[in-house]
Design a protein around this motif. Structure first.
Motif, PDB file in Angstrom:
ATOM      1  N   TRP A   1       1.002  -1.211   0.318  1.00 37.45           N
ATOM      2  CA  TRP A   1       0.409  -0.153   0.278  1.00 37.45           C
ATOM      3  C   TRP A   1       0.778   0.937  -0.020  1.00 37.45           C
ATOM      4  O   TRP A   1       0.371   2.390  -1.466  1.00 37.45           O
ATOM      5  CB  TRP A   1      -0.884  -0.164   0.959  1.00 37.45           C
ATOM      6  CG  TRP A   1      -0.214  -0.447   2.346  1.00 37.45           C
ATOM      7  CD1 TRP A   1       0.077   0.885   3.593  1.00 37.45           C
ATOM      8  CD2 TRP A   1      -0.439  -1.503   3.261  1.00 37.45           C
ATOM      9  NE1 TRP A   1       0.365  -0.157   4.196  1.00 37.45           N
ATOM     10  CE2 TRP A   1       0.598  -0.864   4.800  1.00 37.45           C
ATOM     11  CE3 TRP A   1      -0.318  -2.550   2.616  1.00 37.45           C
ATOM     12  CZ2 TRP A   1       0.423  -2.370   5.265  1.00 37.45           C
ATOM     13  CZ3 TRP A   1      -0.655  -3.878   4.054  1.00 37.45           C
ATOM     14  CH2 TRP A   1       0.464  -3.150   5.154  1.00 37.45           C
TER      15      TRP A   1
ATOM     16  N   ILE B   1      -6.982  -0.024   4.161  1.00 36.72           N
ATOM     17  CA  ILE B   1      -6.425  -1.241   4.453  1.00 36.72           C
ATOM     18  C   ILE B   1      -7.381  -1.070   5.051  1.00 36.72           C
ATOM     19  O   ILE B   1      -7.729  -0.597   6.217  1.00 36.72           O
ATOM     20  CB  ILE B   1      -4.860  -1.086   4.865  1.00 36.72           C
ATOM     21  CG1 ILE B   1      -4.794  -0.593   3.938  1.00 36.72           C
ATOM     22  CG2 ILE B   1      -5.383  -2.038   5.053  1.00 36.72           C
ATOM     23  CD1 ILE B   1      -4.613  -1.493   2.515  1.00 36.72           C
TER      24      ILE B   1
ATOM     25  N   SER C   1      -0.651  -1.751   8.642  1.00 43.25           N
ATOM     26  CA  SER C   1      -1.800  -0.370   8.077  1.00 43.25           C
ATOM     27  C   SER C   1      -1.376   0.509   9.022  1.00 43.25           C
ATOM     28  O   SER C   1      -1.421   1.153   8.861  1.00 43.25           O
ATOM     29  CB  SER C   1      -2.554  -1.216   7.157  1.00 43.25           C
ATOM     30  OG  SER C   1      -3.183  -2.048   8.181  1.00 43.25           O
TER      31      SER C   1
END
Length: 424
Positions: free
Chosen positions: A129, A141, A147
């Motif tokens: 990402w 996400i 994340s």
């Protein structure tokens, strides 16, 4: 022989960056025609479970794409370790998550779920990402490991702290809502995580009716995601990648080995025997301490029981790849599948789990599910077993962006994708 600079100097990965993925040229395309990736993480979905349980949606995805006979997790075969390797394409020796709760000898700290998920010190490498964001593609996400942390000063365009109790239907509805509204805000890379199979398999065993029900449940949500993309006219341009972090073995209470007498609790640091569940049986332990204490424990343990193996730092099999400079253990004790170790003298708390993972990553029961369908995958093919560090490059290729250097093998990615992602 180990290759510690592979993540920096991998010529093959750099070649892939030059040939498979050039800076995006699709900005003139209509939003529904722009390539995108949806990655779905199904915790604990052993490679054989979609074929054993009621999983028509996973089977339909496999029929129009590629399913692996097995996807090898990285070592140790634990959740945090593997979902982050899937995100970065790196072995634990390079990204630093060498356990669900790694200890760092330089920091003299152990990762905790309270602060660790958002503490950038624990998370190395470049998740997919972040790669997408660096190349101008929005990402979204939901609950993927890593994340929550700021990487290279960045987050995904959409992310949120993990909510274990967030209902699955809400997760699905929210993910699909990302593709509503202003097309300029649609993510080009999206990911979502479900833990249900892992939880059921832990408590009831991987081949239990409860685990089969969990597979059927998450299969339904996968089906909703696919149908939601189809209803929005996005299915044909979306590469869907379904991955698990590891498999699961059945463990029994008569296969628990007490090794506490061989470990000096006063001088050794053993994260797996610490905390609330420190008394629970474990598939492995990572031991840290001074050389003399490690050597004493090693000499006592190495021939103690035929169902465990013991290595000192630098002696582990090459394919384990978790000898991180500051987090690789000084000694590693590993039980064979189905067995566990514990140290009663360290505490009587914890619980016994019928389903266990963390064993040798090439053990058949540790094999994870991989299913890929969409523009970069051929139709209806079965792939030979491969390592999960290759998934990052597949996602980058599907997005048309250069991958960061990884531990994946471009030749493997090319084979799985029918040369849609070139090997050189």
């Amino acid at each position: 022989m180990r290759h510690p600079l592979r993540l920096i100097l991998s010529a093959a990965s750099l070649l892939l960056a030059a040939t498979c993925a050039t800076p995006p040229k699709d900005t003139a395309l209509a939003p529904q025609d722009q390539p995108r990736v949806l990655m779905i993480g199904l915790d604990g979905l052993r490679a054989d479970l979609p074929g054993k349980a009621e999983a028509p949606n996973l089977q339909a995805l496999a029929a129009r794409g590629v399913q692996a006979e097995a996807m090898y997790p990285v070592m140790p075969s634990k959740t945090f370790v593997n979902f982050y390797s899937l995100a970065t394409g790196l072995y634990p020796e390079h990204h630093g998550m060498v356990a669900n709760a790694p200890y760092d000898r330089e920091l003299d700290e152990t990762f905790t779920n309270k602060t660790g998920p958002q503490d950038s010190r624990w998370w190395g490498g470049e998740p997919i990402w972040i790669t997408a964001e660096k190349h101008g593609l929005k990402s979204a996400i939901m609950f993927w490991l890593g994340s929550e942390a700021e990487i290279e000063g960045m987050h995904a365009s959409r992310w949120s702290p993990y909510e274990h109790e967030k209902p699955y239907q809400e997760r699905v509805d929210e993910v699909l809502s990302w593709f509503d509204g202003d097309p300029a805000d649609w993510p080009r890379f999206a990911a979502v995580y479900f833990d249900r199979v892992d939880t059921a398999a832990h408590y009831f065993g991987p081949d239990s009716p409860e685990a089969a029900e969990a597979v059927a449940e998450v299969d339904n949500y996968v089906g909703q995601l696919v149908e939601g993309l189809k209803a929005r006219g996005l299915l044909d341009t979306t590469t869907i990648i379904v991955v698990a972090d590891h498999g699961m073995s059945l463990a029994t209470e008569d296969k628990v080995i007490d090794i506490g007498a061989m470990l000096d609790q006063d001088t050794l640091i053993i994260p797996q025997f610490s905390g609330k569940y420190g008394g629970s049986p474990q598939p492995f332990i990572q031991v840290y301490g001074d050389e003399a204490a490690i050597d004493t424990a090693y000499q006592q343990l190495k021939d103690y029981n035929p169902h465990i193996k013991v290595w000192k730092r630098g002696e582990m099999p090459d394919y384990y790849h978790f000898d991180h400079p500051t987090r690789g253990p000084d000694m590693f004790v590993l039980a064979e599948p189905g067995w566990n170790v514990r140290a009663v003298k360290f505490g009587s708390g914890g619980m016994f789990m019928k389903g266990v993972h963390g064993y040798d990553n090439h053990a058949p029961d540790m094999a994870a599910t991989f299913i890929g369908a969409g523009p970069i995958f051929p139709k209806g093919e079965i792939a030979k077993p491969f390592e999960n560090v290759n998934v990052y490059m597949m996602a980058a290729c599907a997005l048309g962006i250069p991958p960061a250097p990884t531990d994946g093998d471009p030749a493997v990615v090319a084979k799985i994708t029918g040369n849609r992602c070139p090997a050189n």
